[in-house]
Design an enzyme around this catalytic site. Structure first.
Site, PDB file in Angstrom:
ATOM      1  N   ASN A 173      38.811 -51.045  37.319  1.00 43.10           N
ATOM      2  CA  ASN A 173      38.103 -52.325  37.225  1.00 43.10           C
ATOM      3  C   ASN A 173      36.603 -52.105  37.225  1.00 43.10           C
ATOM      4  O   ASN A 173      36.093 -51.194  37.864  1.00 43.10           O
ATOM      5  CB  ASN A 173      38.542 -53.280  38.348  1.00 43.10           C
ATOM      6  CG  ASN A 173      37.657 -53.204  39.584  1.00 43.10           C
ATOM      7  OD1 ASN A 173      36.590 -53.809  39.632  1.00 43.10           O
ATOM      8  ND2 ASN A 173      38.090 -52.426  40.578  1.00 43.10           N
ATOM      9  N   PHE A 206      31.522 -57.668  41.172  1.00 44.99           N
ATOM     10  CA  PHE A 206      31.265 -58.723  42.166  1.00 44.99           C
ATOM     11  C   PHE A 206      31.252 -60.107  41.541  1.00 44.99           C
ATOM     12  O   PHE A 206      30.297 -60.872  41.734  1.00 44.99           O
ATOM     13  CB  PHE A 206      29.938 -58.491  42.897  1.00 44.99           C
ATOM     14  CG  PHE A 206      29.965 -57.401  43.940  1.00 44.99           C
ATOM     15  CD1 PHE A 206      31.120 -56.727  44.269  1.00 44.99           C
ATOM     16  CD2 PHE A 206      28.791 -57.046  44.615  1.00 44.99           C
ATOM     17  CE1 PHE A 206      31.129 -55.729  45.233  1.00 44.99           C
ATOM     18  CE2 PHE A 206      28.782 -56.053  45.580  1.00 44.99           C
ATOM     19  CZ  PHE A 206      29.948 -55.391  45.886  1.00 44.99           C
ATOM     20  N   SER A 222      31.022 -50.382  46.049  1.00 44.99           N
ATOM     21  CA  SER A 222      31.514 -50.785  44.726  1.00 44.99           C
ATOM     22  C   SER A 222      30.738 -50.017  43.664  1.00 44.99           C
ATOM     23  O   SER A 222      29.506 -49.974  43.712  1.00 44.99           O
ATOM     24  CB  SER A 222      31.311 -52.282  44.510  1.00 44.99           C
ATOM     25  OG  SER A 222      31.510 -52.569  43.134  1.00 44.99           O
ATOM     26  N   ASN A 277      30.451 -50.904  40.649  1.00 40.26           N
ATOM     27  CA  ASN A 277      30.181 -51.776  39.500  1.00 40.26           C
ATOM     28  C   ASN A 277      28.924 -52.624  39.621  1.00 40.26           C
ATOM     29  O   ASN A 277      28.662 -53.464  38.776  1.00 40.26           O
ATOM     30  CB  ASN A 277      31.400 -52.667  39.250  1.00 40.26           C
ATOM     31  CG  ASN A 277      32.653 -51.828  39.012  1.00 40.26           C
ATOM     32  OD1 ASN A 277      32.635 -50.912  38.200  1.00 40.26           O
ATOM     33  ND2 ASN A 277      33.713 -52.110  39.754  1.00 40.26           N
ATOM     34  N   THR A 278      28.177 -52.448  40.696  1.00 45.05           N
ATOM     35  CA  THR A 278      26.867 -53.078  40.811  1.00 45.05           C
ATOM     36  C   THR A 278      25.859 -51.945  40.814  1.00 45.05           C
ATOM     37  O   THR A 278      25.819 -51.158  41.773  1.00 45.05           O
ATOM     38  CB  THR A 278      26.766 -53.910  42.118  1.00 45.05           C
ATOM     39  OG1 THR A 278      27.724 -54.970  42.050  1.00 45.05           O
ATOM     40  CG2 THR A 278      25.376 -54.495  42.299  1.00 45.05           C
ATOM     41  N   LYS A 291      32.512 -49.969  54.569  1.00 48.33           N
ATOM     42  CA  LYS A 291      33.467 -49.485  53.562  1.00 48.33           C
ATOM     43  C   LYS A 291      32.762 -48.498  52.636  1.00 48.33           C
ATOM     44  O   LYS A 291      31.773 -48.847  51.986  1.00 48.33           O
ATOM     45  CB  LYS A 291      34.024 -50.656  52.751  1.00 48.33           C
ATOM     46  CG  LYS A 291      35.078 -50.223  51.722  1.00 48.33           C
ATOM     47  CD  LYS A 291      35.809 -51.425  51.156  1.00 48.33           C
ATOM     48  CE  LYS A 291      36.857 -51.023  50.124  1.00 48.33           C
ATOM     49  NZ  LYS A 291      37.587 -52.175  49.604  1.00 48.33           N
ATOM     50  N   ASN A 349      36.887 -47.259  48.928  1.00 44.61           N
ATOM     51  CA  ASN A 349      36.829 -48.078  47.720  1.00 44.61           C
ATOM     52  C   ASN A 349      37.438 -47.319  46.526  1.00 44.61           C
ATOM     53  O   ASN A 349      38.049 -46.266  46.705  1.00 44.61           O
ATOM     54  CB  ASN A 349      35.373 -48.467  47.453  1.00 44.61           C
ATOM     55  CG  ASN A 349      35.254 -49.879  46.907  1.00 44.61           C
ATOM     56  OD1 ASN A 349      35.946 -50.223  45.959  1.00 44.61           O
ATOM     57  ND2 ASN A 349      34.402 -50.685  47.496  1.00 44.61           N
TER      58      ASN A 349
END
Ligand SMILES: Cc1cc2nc3c(=O)[nH]c(=O)nc-3n(C[C@H](O)[C@H](O)[C@H](O)COP(=O)(O)O)c2cc1C
Length: 363
Positions: free
Chosen positions: A110, A114, A172, A174-175, A213, A242
């Site tokens: 993915n 966010f 994450s 993805n940021t 996390k 993660n």
């Protein structure tokens, strides 16, 4: 009934585009009245971060980002729910497609980035709850935040009255730049300000546990720093971890594996479990750990506990195994207790951590 639901819904969900399948699953949980799972056996109870969990199987962040299906998920038998990641302001996330199923690997990639309805919407839903199941709030910064640390501080202040625990998500992929908050100086500053906010609001709302996390992609020297800083700040726990930006060599879906984003599910299990054991030996019992990454059976949940997890979380396993997975894991945990003549899961935690850290690094 749940077995029947899985048999009917899994082929349908599999036929849909992954983002549509997720939206459909949320809608089904909201509107299909599923039966309440049987009460948990007392031997599955876990005490961690000052909370009493009826069982150690939680749903990981990302499934119910906006707290739309908290009570249905609790009814299905999860021991706790982590909503989020929530950002202060609503944001759309990345353009589609940003979710890919690697069917023959039982993995997911993915790059949602966010997508969040934002603090106000999630807060309103959690404030309206009447149930008392454990719901943690996973918090993150808006992509365009001028000061990312201020976003975390603000969310701690906002959610303190409704969160049973917080997860500070700095992992994450993805940021852009978010994972840099795991580096020693940035992490030290972030945790100092987040925990200071927790103390300030704690006088009113009570002291809410704060977990960190991390990514499974940290180097061991970064992990040394992260655990050292977490211990220095007396953090309440860590989630390991993660999704990974790495791509294990054994992946079969080579084309989909080229998609940018975080990989989860079965192909993440070995790396995430190794990092969990590495974290356990560094934490030396200072705080409990939640193990996430590739839990899709009783055996994988038990392996996480032996590697150092007091609690486990799952997400991708649901995509491939359906909601019957929760009951299956709990039954297998009880069977393992019976086989080992144990009264509680606590004696299992970390029993294999040292051995795991001596194995060759997972490829
Ligand atoms: C579609 C998807 C969205 C996710 N979104 C988030 C998120 O918003 N925040 C977060 O901390 N983790 C997020 N995760 C990571 C999961 O919480 C979990 O750490 C990871 O998927 C490993 O567990 P699994 O192998 O059981 O899926 C997401 C995972 C997936 C598959």
């Amino acid at each position: 009934m749940i077995g029947l639901f899985d048999r009917l819904s899994l082929p349908l969900l599999r036929a849909l585009d992954p983002e549509d399948a997720h939206a459909f699953a949320i809608r089904a949980l909201r509107y299909v009245p599923l039966p309440r799972s049987a009460p948990d056996d007392g031997r599955l109870t876990v005490r961690a971060f000052g909370l009493n969990f009826p069982n150690p199987v939680g749903i990981a962040a990302g499934f119910d980002k906006n707290a739309q299906v908290v009570e249905p998920l609790l009814r299905l038998g999860f021991g706790f729910i982590e909503v989020g990641t929530v950002t202060p302001r609503p944001q759309a996330g990345n353009p589609r497609p940003c979710l890919f199923r690697l069917d023959s690997d039982c993995g997911v990639i993915n790059r949602l980035g966010f997508n969040s309805e934002g603090e106000a919407a999630v807060l309103a839903r959690l404030a309206a709850r009447t149930g008392d199941g454990i719901v943690g709030v996973n918090i993150g910064a808006n992509r365009d935040a001028a000061d990312r640390v201020s976003d975390y501080v603000h969310l701690i202040e906002a959610f303190a009255p409704v969160a049973r625990y917080f997860t500070v998500n700095v992992s994450s992929p993805n940021t852009p730049g978010l994972r840099d908050l795991q580096q020693a100086r940035a992490l030290d500053d972030l945790l100092a300000r987040v925990l200071d906010a927790r103390e300030r609001v704690g006088a009113r709302a009570g002291r809410t546990p704060v977990l960190l996390k991390i990514a499974p992609d940290l180097t061991l020297s970064d992990l040394d720093d992260a655990v050292g800083i977490a211990r220095k700040h007396r953090i309440d726990g860590m989630i390991v971890g993660n999704t990974t930006i790495s791509r294990p060599s054994a992946l079969r879906e080579r084309e989909k594996a080229k998609e940018a984003g975080g990989l989860s599910g079965r192909p993440l299990f070995k790396l995430a479990t190794r990092m969990l054991a590495e974290t356990f030996v560094r934490a030396e019992g200072a705080f409990p750990l939640i193990g996430a990454g590739g839990v899709d059976s009783g055996a994988t949940a038990i392996a996480k506990m032996k590697a150092g997890a007091t609690l486990v979380q799952l997400y991708s396993g649901l995509v491939f195994r359906g909601i019957g997975l929760v009951a299956e894991i709990k039954a297998d945990l009880l069977a393992a207790l019976r086989r080992g003549h144990r009264d509680s899961l606590a004696s299992m935690v970390g029993s294999e951590a040292a051995n795991i850290t001596a194995e060759s690094w997972p490829s």
